[in-house]
Design a protein around this motif. Sequence first.
Motif, mmCIF file in Angstrom:
data_model
loop_
_atom_site.group_PDB
_atom_site.id
_atom_site.type_symbol
_atom_site.label_atom_id
_atom_site.label_comp_id
_atom_site.label_asym_id
_atom_site.label_seq_id
_atom_site.Cartn_x
_atom_site.Cartn_y
_atom_site.Cartn_z
ATOM 1 N N ALA A 19 0.830 -1.222 0.000
ATOM 2 C CA ALA A 19 0.000 0.000 0.000
ATOM 3 C C ALA A 19 0.857 1.262 0.000
ATOM 4 O O ALA A 19 0.321 2.357 0.048
ATOM 5 C CB ALA A 19 -0.915 0.002 1.218
ATOM 6 N N GLY A 47 2.867 4.180 -1.358
ATOM 7 C CA GLY A 47 3.103 4.981 -2.570
ATOM 8 C C GLY A 47 2.432 4.425 -3.809
ATOM 9 O O GLY A 47 2.696 4.856 -4.921
ATOM 10 N N GLY A 88 0.525 4.163 4.490
ATOM 11 C CA GLY A 88 0.377 3.566 3.153
ATOM 12 C C GLY A 88 -0.726 4.288 2.402
ATOM 13 O O GLY A 88 -1.905 4.003 2.622
HETATM 14 C C1 G2H Z 1 4.432 4.822 3.581
HETATM 15 C C2 G2H Z 1 4.051 6.237 3.580
HETATM 16 C C3 G2H Z 1 4.908 7.031 4.521
HETATM 17 P P1 G2H Z 1 2.897 7.012 1.296
HETATM 18 O O1 G2H Z 1 5.808 4.657 3.337
HETATM 19 O O2 G2H Z 1 5.692 6.337 5.439
HETATM 20 O O3 G2H Z 1 4.172 6.769 2.262
HETATM 21 O O4 G2H Z 1 1.884 7.775 2.129
HETATM 22 O O5 G2H Z 1 3.420 7.841 0.150
HETATM 23 O O6 G2H Z 1 2.376 5.679 0.884
#
Ligand code: G2H
Length: 251
Positions: free
Chosen positions: A171, A173, A212
């Motif tokens: 989940a 990015g 995520g």
């Molecule tokens: C997950 C999160 C921040 P994102 O790694 O730690 O990133 O919100 O871009 O999925």
Amino acid sequence: MRKPLIAGNWKMNMTDGETKHFLNDLKNLRVSDNVEACIISPFTSLKTLTEELKHTNISTGAQNMYFEDSGAFTGEISPNMLKDLGVDYVIIGHSERRTIFKEDDELLNKKIISALTHKLKPILCCGENLEQRESNNHEKIVESQIRSDLKGISEKELKSKLVIAYEPIWAIGTGKTASSDDAQSMCKFIRNLLTEMYSKDLADSVRIQYGGSVKPENVTDIMSKEDIDGALVGGASLEAESFSKLINYGE
Ligand code: G2H
């Protein structure tokens, strides 16, 4: 009661100049008192952040650190360097560190012990990949990560300091968010595990974040769940307006 912690993990984004712009934009936006907001930047922005946010209720964090205090460790940053800047939190074991930089649980355990020794609050990340989720091994994987990463650390050392971030790798990015029910179910599993490893008292006090693809559109649903005490947000934390919407969720 656990005060929710909404933290922006900027990852390898934002120059120092861009950080100053972000802070300037944020000055005109509301920061709710019901939530603890935190900005976790690259090392190069930490001095600006800690100085500018010193007299606000916004905390700061680093994305990584080494466990030694000083020495011949080219390219690394020590816990006392972070402490010296006035940094509050440090992410330990983000899945990008585990997968791209091959950090294993033995190393992460040393980093958590070192962070706690230096009075930095560790945000321990855990989470399964898609294959582990689809083969129904997600709980086993997360349990093994948490047991190994907290090995030998006492309840007293963790109390009021440890934060856990559950971040399913599939989940991150990707735009795919775990359903709020799936996220709740894993956060509850983690809380029960902490009860088993330590005590109900400790488990009830530890903040467990979900991470995520959290964004302003889904944060309220995620935060409505009983065992989810915050979010670790990447992409959607890079603009002050979006970050402000996240930390003022539900208002
Ligand atoms: C997950 C999160 C921040 P994102 O790694 O730690 O990133 O919100 O871009 O999925």
